[in-house]
Design an enzyme around this catalytic site. Structure first.
Site, short mmCIF file in Angstrom:
data_model
loop_
_atom_site.label_atom_id
_atom_site.label_comp_id
_atom_site.label_asym_id
_atom_site.label_seq_id
_atom_site.Cartn_x
_atom_site.Cartn_y
_atom_site.Cartn_z
N ASP A 247 -5.59 -8.85 1.02
CA ASP A 247 -5.65 -7.61 1.77
C ASP A 247 -4.38 -6.94 1.82
OD1 ASP A 247 -6.28 -5.64 3.72
OD2 ASP A 247 -6.80 -7.11 5.45
N CYS B 149 -5.15 0.95 -1.50
CA CYS B 149 -5.73 -0.45 -1.17
C CYS B 149 -6.96 -0.50 -2.02
CB CYS B 149 -6.13 -0.44 0.32
SG CYS B 149 -7.42 0.87 0.83
N HIS C 209 -10.99 0.97 4.32
CA HIS C 209 -10.14 0.03 3.84
C HIS C 209 -10.94 -0.88 2.72
CE1 HIS C 209 -6.40 -2.28 3.73
NE2 HIS C 209 -6.96 -3.53 3.83
N ASN D 154 1.02 -0.94 -0.04
CA ASN D 154 -0.18 -0.13 -0.05
C ASN D 154 0.88 1.22 -0.04
OD1 ASN D 154 -1.82 2.19 0.52
ND2 ASN D 154 -3.19 0.70 1.75
#
Length: 964
Positions: free
Chosen positions: A318, A54, A301, A49
């Site tokens: 993620d 993200c 997020h 990131n």
């Protein structure tokens, strides 16, 4: 829990004054985030990131795991001369290659650089759907004329048909449109099928909303959308973000919304398909990716659940972390809605605790079953260009080498060796203060256990100086933050290991082992043994300054006796400078340069010891300048030149009209005043009058000009113009005014939109008047600029905001109190009928409006140009409509659809043609007159507001742009 409930005997919590509390304990294996290896555990790696990327990472992982798309990207033509930071295809190829073959998470900086993004863009969250569309368009464009042309369309493009079909006559209008993704409503829909039902829902066009068929006139009709074909990869954007008209802000819809693992779009005999659709294609889809947003409308997020091979195994991507997940986690837990905590005492009638789930799906990717084998294909190294493989393998080898170096770093130390050659090369070019930039000298990576004498042999090979002729000095950082050679190494120290010497070095405040190699040379310039150094000897370094050339250079070093005097060494210094032996010279000691320069004259008749000179000190000298010669030079003496060097700043100037492009650069002093700066800019631009230049500072965070320009002489120095909070910029924006800035600052500038009385046109005019001027002065000035219907026409100035008239400015109002930054100033002629108002006439506000439904509530939305209208006592709506139609010049057919209402505080009361309108407007000049008006309800043909164009965008986001 309220204590009242706890103590209530009917609740059953307390029995015999005893409360039983049960706790359920679940033991889970803790995964250490730092030691977790995504590649080892899952076979896949994540994306780093960059700040707030993200949202982009989840999309890139989804696209990467569509193998057909990845293969097409690999086959885009690139060359070994391309740079990833300047080529989107190469940057994407590089990223996908690393995702496929790397063992650790991959950075996206090269890709965002290829987009033309700066750091600010990386910290700005954008709408994923918008990024997906912009990136697809960019790739589609770059694939044209290549072997992979058309790939984006083949994968993602579907078609639907918009139709309007008359009910009572044989007339049908159709229009075919393509789509790359579908926006589906979440609000009011329980699942994907309900959203598709709503998408193809038939709308009735009847009553006031009849359809105008070409040869049949106004007709009852039905309007809708049906699908001609669906793409192999179906991207569904769920409208989780909507505009709330009541709160005038974006809100997130966290309602429960289900989506199936298998999606059948042929259900109910193909209810979603048009008659032209190819029914032989089976539109059965299987879920490939679920993109999730966790958080609220103002941030959060993003991550993705993907099953790359469409097997039963799901993975969560993620950012840097990839984990295995089950079906329940990927599907059901992303439906949103409310979750209920399990009851501790199910037998009792206690209300369960519910909470809203803020993590939910916002994008779904389905792959058609019949195309599965084609899309989930093999992608191997043969699909990757050889130059790309070579480049990335080389990158990987360098990365491994650095990793190895880092792992072994504790076994090595770096020794940086500075010599006279470095001082000669750097002083006056790269540096002016101190002696050397250690980052630009030869460095040696040496094992700590190696004896220093062995290191000297390395130096002998590198510099051609025999070991016996080398003498090394340790550097020391002084209290005034300067860096000078402090003392030579002792014979004992030279017998130690490099590691031991490093420890000695750290005692004199060195972060690394930095050495100065003193090399003495004979008449033939060959190295000779250095002289013995006694306590009386001081090693001094000398710089020579030439005020005519504004040049400072290193000329050498000398050992002097502490008891000696500078005048005894003048012949030697003249020889070093190339001057006559008896040339008069002035000496200065360079003491420090932060926070300000300190360079003091040296008394030539005092001893070096009395002048407090010691090893490593620097003396700058120059020819003595006679008093009459001082004015000949900009910087006649060493201190003034070093002051200039210390304060000089290269400033990048940009035209305010082109804020992204450097126009020219100028070297200036940070101590320059506003007048000094604009004078230099005027010289650069070839302008005679510098006072016509206005400067604006740079916002380091947005990389844009600040909203307000710098006031004339509003800051003391250039350094103040370049500071933005705690950061210093090197960018200034300029604009050339038509009048001098000091004069402009005494004026008030207003932008006035003039609405012509007889023509349907608006012209915007800039009015500049002294701040004490009145609205009457503005109108008089405006009359000289605009075309009036008649020479003696009277004008008025209005304040218009959100399509309502809030104020008519009195002619005597001072203009310095008027702010046109947020609302529009509108000027117009006063109609004759308003000048002769009868005692029972009313001047009313007339606004255009539409009705919008949001959050199940009807909202009034004003649009278009508001205006005043005179109504007479007893006048009916029918009579007023005739005058309004004539004023607005609306065709009969269109005007027939309009509705008329009296609105007070946003509530419409619809009027009939026979209603007496004046009875609704009882008072003239009522406070808040803009909230009591005659409303004209009809459709708004003007472009929609930005939020309507893309309801998924957060209000704080700027549009996604890919510049390259």
């Amino acid at each position: 829990m309220p204590l009242g409930e706890l103590y209530d005997p009917n609740r059953g919590y307390l029995v015999n004054d005893t409360l039983i509390v049960e706790a359920e304990v679940i033991v889970r294996r803790v995964v250490d985030y730092w030691s977790y290896d995504s590649k080892k555990e899952t076979g896949y790696v994540g994306l780093k990131n960059q700040g707030a990327t993200c949202y982009m990472n989840s999309l890139l992982q989804t696209l990467f795991h569509i193998p057909y798309f990845r293969k097409a990207v690999y086959h885009m033509p690139t060359t070994e001369n391309d740079m990833p930071s300047g080529s989107i295809p190469l940057a994407l190829q590089s990223l996908f290659y690393k995702l496929q073959y790397s063992d650790s998470s991959v950075a996206t900086k090269e890709l965002t650089k290829s987009f033309g993004w700066d750091t600010y863009d990386s910290f700005m969250q954008h709408d994923v759907q918008e990024l997906n569309r912009v990136l697809s368009e960019k790739l589609e464009d770059k694939m044209k004329g290549t072997v992979v042309e058309g790939t984006i369309q083949q994968l993602f493009e579907g078609h639907h048909m918009n139709y309007i079909e008359c009910i009572n006559v044989d007339y049908k209008s159709t229009r075919k449109e393509s789509f790359y993704d579908l926006q589906l409503d979440v609000k009011g829909c329980r699942d994907v099928y309900a959203s598709f039902d709503k998408y193809v829902e038939v709308e009735r066009l009847e009553g006031d909303n009849k359809y105008h068929a070409e040869q049949y006139g106004l007709q009852d009709a039905k309007k809708g959308v049906l699908f001609i074909d669906f793409p192999p990869v179906l991207q569904l954007q769920l409208k989780r973000f909507e505009y709330d008209f009541m709160r005038d802000t974006m809100v997130k819809i966290n309602d429960r919304y289900e989506f199936p693992l298998q999606l059948d779009l042929d259900r109910e005999n193909g209810k979603y398909l048009s008659p032209d659709a190819d029914r032989s294609v089976r539109n059965l889809y299987t879920l490939h990716s679920v993109l999730v947003h966790s958080g609220g409308v103002h941030g959060g997020h993003y991550y993705a659940f993907i099953r790359p091979t469409l097997s039963d195994q799901w993975y969560k991507f993620d950012d840097e972390r990839v984990t295995k997940e089950d079906l329940k986690r990927a599907l059901e837990e992303q439906y949103g809605g409310e979750e209920e905590l399990p009851q501790t005492n199910p037998g009792f009638n206690n209300t369960p605790f519910k909470f809203t789930k803020y993590s939910n799906a916002y994008m779904l990717v389905y792959i058609r079953e019949s195309d599965k084998d084609k899309i989930i294909c093999n992608v191997d190294e043969q699909d990757i260009a050889e130059h790309l493989r070579e480049r990335l393998k080389k990158e990987q080898e360098e990365k491994e080498h650095k990793k190895k170096e880092k792992a072994e770093a504790h076994l090595y130390t770096v020794i940086k060796v500075a010599r006279d050659d470095d001082l000669l090369e750097q002083i006056g070019k790269d540096i002016y203060f101190d002696l050397v930039d250690h980052d630009k000298v030869r460095s040696f990576r040496i094992q700590k256990q190696i004896p220093f004498n062995l290191f000297k042999e390395e130096v002998a090979k590198e510099f051609g100086v025999p070991v016996q002729f080398q003498r090394f000095w340790l550097w020391a950082k002084r209290q005034n933050h300067t860096y000078r050679p402090n003392r030579p190494l002792t014979h004992l120290e030279e017998t130690q290991t490099v590691g031991q010497l490093r420890e000695v070095s750290n005692k004199v405040h060195n972060a690394e082992l930095k050495l100065f190699l003193e090399v003495e040379r004979g008449p033939d310039l060959r190295p000779i043994a250095p002289p013995e150094k006694t306590k009386e000897d001081i090693l001094l370094f000398f710089k020579l300054y030439d005020p005519e050339k504004e040049e400072l250079r290193y000329v050498g070093r000398l050992f002097v006796k502490s008891t000696g005097k500078p005048m005894e060494y003048l012949p030697k210094l003249n020889e070093m400078a190339g001057y006559a032996p008896d040339e008069e010279i002035d000496l200065y000691e360079e003491i420090k340069f932060e926070p300000s320069v300190m360079c003091e004259p040296i008394e030539k008749r005092c001893t070096f010891r009395a002048s407090q000179l010691e090893d490593g000190d620097i003396i700058c000298f120059q020819k003595s300048t006679p008093i009459e010669g001082v004015g000949k030079f900009r910087y006649p003496e060493v201190p003034s030149f070093l002051d200039y060097v210390h304060n000089r700043q290269v400033v990048h100037f940009r035209s305010l009209e082109k804020p992204k492009e450097d126009d020219f650069c100028l070297e200036m002093s940070k101590l320059y005043t506003y007048d000094d700066v604009v004078e230099r800019v005027a010289q650069q631009l070839g302008l005679d009058d510098p006072s016509k230049i206005r400067l604006t500072s740079h916002n380091c965070y947005s990389q844009q000009p600040k909203p307000q320009p710098i006031k004339y002489r509003g800051v003391d120095h250039l350094s103040d113009m370049l500071i933005h909070y705690n950061q210093t910029s090197d960018v200034l924006y300029y604009e050339v005014l038509d009048i001098p800035l000091p004069e402009l600052q005494c004026l008030k500038t207003l932008k006035v939109a003039f609405h012509h009385a007889t023509k349907d046109e608006v012209s915007v005019h800039t009015i500049r008047l002294p701040k004490q001027s009145t609205v009457g002065d503005v109108i008089n000035d405006l009359k000289t600029k605009v075309e009036l219907s008649q020479p003696d026409a009277e004008l008025r100035l209005l304040e218009v905001f959100y399509h309502k008239i809030y104020k008519i400015f009195p002619l005597n109002e001072k203009i310095e109190n008027i702010n046109d930054q947020y609302w529009t100033l509108r000027a117009e002629e006063i109609p004759e009928e308003e000048k002769n108002l009868g005692p029972h006439d009313r001047l009313i506000h007339v606004y255009h409006f539409t009705k919008e439904t949001a959050q199940n509530q009807m909202q009034i939305q004003n649009f278009g140009e508001p205006f005043f209208l005179v109504i007479h006592e007893g006048e009916t709506l029918q009579e007023i409509k005739v005058r309004i139609q004539r004023k607005l010049q609306v065709p009969d057919e269109e005007f027939a659809k309009w509705k008329f209402a009296f609105l007070s505080l946003g509530r419409p009361e619809y009027l009939q043609d026979t209603d007496i309108v004046s009875s609704r407007f009882q008072r003239r000049d009522v406070y808040g007159a803009w909230e009591q008006y005659l409303g004209l309800e009809h459709s708004d043909s003007a472009p929609k507001r930005a939020y309507a164009a893309n309801q998924n965008r957060h209000t704080y986001e700027k549009p996604v742009k890919i510049y390259n």
